[in-house]
Design an enzyme around this catalytic site. Structure first.
Site, PDB file in Angstrom:
ATOM      1  N   HIS A 107     -11.862  -0.851   5.926  1.00 43.59           N
ATOM      2  CA  HIS A 107     -10.415  -0.958   5.913  1.00 43.59           C
ATOM      3  C   HIS A 107      -9.766  -0.184   7.074  1.00 43.59           C
ATOM      4  CE1 HIS A 107      -6.546  -0.483   3.218  1.00 43.59           C
ATOM      5  NE2 HIS A 107      -6.262  -0.803   4.452  1.00 43.59           N
ATOM      6  N   HIS A 131      -5.288   0.751  10.573  1.00 45.34           N
ATOM      7  CA  HIS A 131      -6.577   0.070  10.697  1.00 45.34           C
ATOM      8  C   HIS A 131      -7.033   0.182  12.150  1.00 45.34           C
ATOM      9  CE1 HIS A 131      -4.244  -2.634   7.666  1.00 45.34           C
ATOM     10  NE2 HIS A 131      -4.642  -1.532   7.073  1.00 45.34           N
ATOM     11  N   GLU A 168       0.809  -1.227   0.000  1.00 44.06           N
ATOM     12  CA  GLU A 168       0.000   0.000   0.000  1.00 44.06           C
ATOM     13  C   GLU A 168       0.846   1.283   0.000  1.00 44.06           C
ATOM     14  OE1 GLU A 168      -4.227  -0.446   1.657  1.00 44.06           O
ATOM     15  OE2 GLU A 168      -2.901  -0.998   3.312  1.00 44.06           O
ATOM     16  N   HIS A 196      -1.028   5.628   7.757  1.00 44.93           N
ATOM     17  CA  HIS A 196      -2.141   4.761   7.354  1.00 44.93           C
ATOM     18  C   HIS A 196      -2.289   3.662   8.394  1.00 44.93           C
ATOM     19  CE1 HIS A 196      -4.792   2.070   5.305  1.00 44.93           C
ATOM     20  NE2 HIS A 196      -3.875   1.116   5.296  1.00 44.93           N
TER      21      HIS A 196
HETATM   22 MN    MN Z   1      -4.244  -0.960   4.978  1.00 42.19          MN
END
Ligand code: MN
Length: 263
Positions: free
Chosen positions: A190, A120, A99, A118
């Site tokens: 996500h 979760h 990613e 980034h």
């Molecule tokens: Mn991710």
């Protein structure tokens, strides 16, 4: 199992280096990126997954991101330089994050952004999937969340059957579009991505976005919620976020103490 398993890709990939490394980044920038990885793990924002990047201090068209590994274990030797296209320049065969396109495409879209997280993180994910409910600033530490964080719907860019991962420049660019006027974007089913003008600000925002989500869900269980207004959010960003150094010093101390005990 993802419905398009015949198109599935491994979560870790090896990519050939595409360009030569530029002038070496400042060692203190690398050190700050390393401790930021450890803090995000210690504070529960990332687990084995999630990542933080910083724009290269000598080349604004490059960024720095760990090789494919758990953030809590990152050391200076694990930091890799990338072009904004997401191509590594000094991976030397080390696996990179699938990613990584999240980072390059946001740095391209937002010249003011110096760091990207980034994750979760746990309380955010439910808020990415409930119709009619959006993450909103609920307390003074999280004014940057604003009056309804955008939610990136990957089906709009990638159709049905993706694995939800931002695994191409096209998907990264589609996500980056949502950062127009926003510093946090939720990703349906996500997680989220947050940006800042420094590593410290991005880390602060990632930690307080998760807390905001937790408080919002708690408050919604009890009744109608009073959120920050736009003017309150603006004032909190202006007057609270400049105090980022105080929590940062605490988080660094915790990260160091924990790793001293681990040895
Ligand atoms: Mn991710």
């Amino acid at each position: 199992m993802c419905p398009n398993s015949d198109h599935s890709h491994p979560i870790a990939v090896t990519v050939d280096d595409h360009a030569a490394p530029g002038a070496a980044p400042d060692a203190t920038l690398i050190e700050e990126l390393v401790v930021a990885n450890q803090i995000l793990f210690d504070q529960g924002v990332v687990d084995a997954f999630g990542h933080i990047s910083v724009r290269h201090d000598k080349r604004p068209d490059r960024f720095l991101l760990a090789r494919n590994m758990a953030p809590g274990q990152v050391t200076a030797a694990d930091i890799v330089e990338f072009t904004l296209d997401g191509d590594p320049v000094n991976a030397n065969g080390r696996r990179v994050y699938l990613e990584r396109f999240i980072h390059g495409e946001i740095f391209r879209k937002r010249p003011d952004v110096m760091a990207v997280v980034h994750s979760h993180s746990h309380a955010i994910v439910p808020l990415t999937v409930v119709k009619g409910v959006r993450l909103q600033a609920i307390f003074h530490m999280a004014g940057f969340v604003g009056q309804g964080a955008p939610v990136f719907e990957i089906r709009d860019a990638g159709g049905d059957g993706t694995d939800l991962l931002i695994s191409s420049p096209m998907l990264g660019a589609a996500l980056a579009q949502h950062f127009d006027g926003h510093d946090i974007v939720l990703m349906r089913g996500h997680g989220s991505t947050v940006v800042g003008g420094s590593i410290r600000q991005a880390v602060y925002r990632a930690i307080y976005a998760e807390l905001n989500a937790r408080y919002q869900i708690e408050a919604m269980r009890m009744g109608e919620v009073t959120y920050l207004t736009e003017a309150e959010s603006r004032a909190c960003v202006a007057n609270v976020e400049p105090q980022v150094q105080r929590p940062w010093d605490l988080w660094v101390e915790q990260a160091r103490a924990k790793r001293r005990l681990d040895r």
